[in-house]
Design an enzyme around this catalytic site. Structure first.
Site, PDB file in Angstrom:
ATOM      1  N   THR A  32      -4.218  14.965  -1.736  1.00  0.00           N
ATOM      2  CA  THR A  32      -3.047  14.813  -2.599  1.00  0.00           C
ATOM      3  C   THR A  32      -3.479  14.778  -4.067  1.00  0.00           C
ATOM      4  O   THR A  32      -4.537  14.229  -4.395  1.00  0.00           O
ATOM      5  CB  THR A  32      -2.257  13.527  -2.268  1.00  0.00           C
ATOM      6  N   SER A  36      -1.541   4.090  -4.701  1.00  0.00           N
ATOM      7  CA  SER A  36      -1.062   3.363  -3.522  1.00  0.00           C
ATOM      8  C   SER A  36      -2.193   3.297  -2.511  1.00  0.00           C
ATOM      9  O   SER A  36      -3.196   4.014  -2.639  1.00  0.00           O
ATOM     10  CB  SER A  36       0.141   4.072  -2.880  1.00  0.00           C
ATOM     11  N   TYR A  75      -1.926   4.333   0.557  1.00  0.00           N
ATOM     12  CA  TYR A  75      -1.915   5.672   1.177  1.00  0.00           C
ATOM     13  C   TYR A  75      -2.747   6.657   0.366  1.00  0.00           C
ATOM     14  O   TYR A  75      -3.623   7.341   0.910  1.00  0.00           O
ATOM     15  CB  TYR A  75      -0.477   6.204   1.310  1.00  0.00           C
ATOM     16  N   HIS A  76      -2.499   6.752  -0.928  1.00  0.00           N
ATOM     17  CA  HIS A  76      -3.254   7.703  -1.748  1.00  0.00           C
ATOM     18  C   HIS A  76      -4.742   7.348  -1.758  1.00  0.00           C
ATOM     19  O   HIS A  76      -5.602   8.222  -1.817  1.00  0.00           O
ATOM     20  CB  HIS A  76      -2.719   7.729  -3.186  1.00  0.00           C
ATOM     21  N   LYS A 114      -6.651   8.803   1.020  1.00  0.00           N
ATOM     22  CA  LYS A 114      -6.992  10.217   0.800  1.00  0.00           C
ATOM     23  C   LYS A 114      -8.268  10.347  -0.035  1.00  0.00           C
ATOM     24  O   LYS A 114      -9.053  11.271   0.158  1.00  0.00           O
ATOM     25  CB  LYS A 114      -5.839  10.942   0.110  1.00  0.00           C
TER      26      LYS A 114
END
Lengths: 382, 382
Positions: free
Chosen positions: A144, A179, A181-182, A185
């Site tokens: 991302t 975040s 989530y990020h 990644k």
């Protein structure tokens, strides 16, 4: 090409299955329906009604005569994933099988732990399965743009040559995300880079910006082929949410000042980017990184565009600047380089007025399914 | 100070418990005996016989009159960890509770997955428990110098100011590690930095080099207080392994050319570094990083030192350069900056001939317990 698509039920997964199948490739799709089930549990289901994957592949076959193989299971289970690799020995594996929502990862400890564990163990398992079955298999991983965050320097395409005290070296571009989530990644990228160096694998890591749109050439053939489409605070990306809010007569939820800028792309361009990457594999021992976006916009710019077109179409759109539930910079420098995919052959679908009008039109067909409660619940970062 | 030490049974954990207890602090130690059990399973047990933690705290109390509280459990279980935080509300938590071996993480998929899951979920759980119970609690996390790898530029203390196209920003120093284990430490740093920024926590991340030694002032009081000490390929750090090999009359196992250079420190200095860090907390919202080493050496330099002193003491030491089972650079630039802990008050114990002689003397007491089969099995990185 024989292509294994992990996360085949998702917003990007199913259109990708059709895109490769349409072009004559053998497609194997795998999903555990996590996203679909989570949307039920959190009362934020897809705008579009979507048959399960087995039903959709039947419809696809009726229309095109082409088969897509579907396997249901969780690829954090290594034995399951390995059995798929052994059965099909794919040339390319496309990894969409991650928990994809920033707000979801910030709800509580359990959802953070799930995100961490799911996203990293799936990636680890793919690396091991590729090493064990066919180290030449090309791994295409969805990263991302959010990995980079909003640094005060230009964002290069994955890598940065650094000169320090008269010495030089090349590194992964420094990453600091907004975040958990990020952050997973970023952690994926760290891990892919380690195994690429150590085992000589072929990996393309696509730093994708927020995707918008509801239409691809394949799904336009039959409404039953349309993708899952979330427009809620948790799983919906910002432009998708704004369009559905506009259609529903709900004020667009702009977080904070709205000057947050990101790099966006059309769903159709995700298809192109992944397909072009698959057609021109990374080299052995190469972690190839592309910045997968076609245009930068601020949140305010998107809201204004949606308002302009929405008003023109008679929706009477309001914009509501609400207190930002996230921790993020609302004013920042943002200059991204993204020529790699253009060089590979990408022909972008830009966000023109016509594209926005088409987006309104298709969304309006599903207006009866809109759940206004899903638009904003204010999941707090703190 | 009330200090919670996670991983209290380990090579660093138990000496740290005693070090803080000796200085009048309340100590709570937690362990699940993973390392101890893994060493049994892999036939590479500690050189030193070590009573379990409850037994050792009894001995410690007999000798000093000071109590240490022990809880046995797995901190990947959030409810367990949270109950400890709620019961004691520590001012400081020291996180040693990770799978600490690079070769272990490279054995196979299951051990890689365990390392990933254990190391990241423990760190996540600590972050959440601190946020939930007392966001002012200072987290001291053991990272590793291995996070940086061997870049071609100077290694700064955790951070790097980067100028790029006439703009500037400050980032985590770029990291690229040499094993999956070391990569999990990078991933930890990414995650700590995210939550520090978002929640305003206080974190000190110690980039520690390989530790050597078997003696601390506390453990010297009674042989039953000595730490777990591994000398095998999996859990033993290089100098510890060389000393035991020399005592056993087994040729020192130098991997490849032996010009790999790392930053080392004495076990006694780990105690000082952690104690000094605890005494002067990171600020709210600060991820404070120190490079925790006192001297760089190449593997060849260490082997030569061990041979020189060993020969002098009558051990007749041989050096055996074997094919490198790891993937790593055997010739590289290495210039590390490590002034932060000195500024905090660290008084290093350097690797003098006297220190090495003392290390031989204490090791020799346990020579009957040496298992030569554990020295080298050749766990391959590829």
């Amino acid at each position: 090409m024989r292509v294994l698509i992990l996360g085949a039920d998702g917003y990007l997964g199913w259109p990708t299955c059709m895109y490769f199948s349409e072009r004559g490739h053998e497609v194997i799709g795998v999903d555990n329906y996590f996203r679909r089930n989570a949307a039920v549990e959190l009362d934020c289901e897809s705008l579009t009604p979507t048959p399960n994957l087995i039903q959709r592949t039947k419809i696809w076959e009726e229309i095109t005569g082409k088969k897509i193989s579907i396997h249901t299971g969780d690829i954090t289970n290594y034995e399951f994933l390995l059995s798929i690799f052994k059965e099909y020995n794919p040339d390319t594996v496309i990894h969409y099988a991650e928990q994809p929502s920033a707000p979801y990862s910030m709800i509580n400890r359990d959802k953070a732990a799930f995100t961490l564990q799911n996203n990293l163990i799936t990636t680890l398992n793919i690396l091991y399965a590729v090493k064990e079955v066919n180290p030449d298999c090309h791994i295409i991983k969805l990263g991302t743009m959010g990995e980079y965050g909003t640094p005060n320097i230009d964002i290069e395409e994955g890598w940065l040559e650094i000169e320090h005290k008269n010495r030089k070296d090349k590194f992964l571009f420094p990453r600091q995300a907004g975040s958990l989530y990020h952050t997973t990644k970023i952690q994926d990228t760290d891990m892919l880079w380690f195994y690429v160096r150590t085992w000589g694998l072929r990996v393309t890591d696509l730093m994708q910006g927020p995707v918008y749109g509801l239409s691809t050439d394949e799904s336009d053939r039959d409404p039953r082929l349309i993708s899952i489409f979330n427009y809620d605070e948790i799983f919906g990306t910002v432009l998708n949410r704004f369009i559905v809010q506009a259609v529903a007569g709900y004020p667009l939820t702009v977080y904070g000042k709205g000057n947050q800028t990101r790099g966006f792309l059309n769903l159709k361009d995700t298809m192109q980017c992944v397909y072009l990457s698959a057609g021109q594999s990374a080299e052995k021992g190469q972690l190839r990184i592309f910045n997968q976006m076609t245009e930068p916009f601020s949140i305010n710019q998107l809201a204004e565009k949606v308002k302009t077109i929405g008003d023109k179409l008679g929706y009477s759109v309001e914009i509501n600047r609400i207190e930002n539930p996230r921790v993020e910079k609302e004013e920042h420098y943002y200059n991204v380089h993204y020529t790699g995919l253009i060089d590979l052959g990408l022909k972008p679908h830009y966000l023109t007025d016509e594209v926005l009008e088409g987006f309104f039109t298709i969304t309006d067909k599903y207006r009866d399914r809109i759940n206004k409660d899903a638009f904003f619940r204010g999941i707090q970062w703190k």
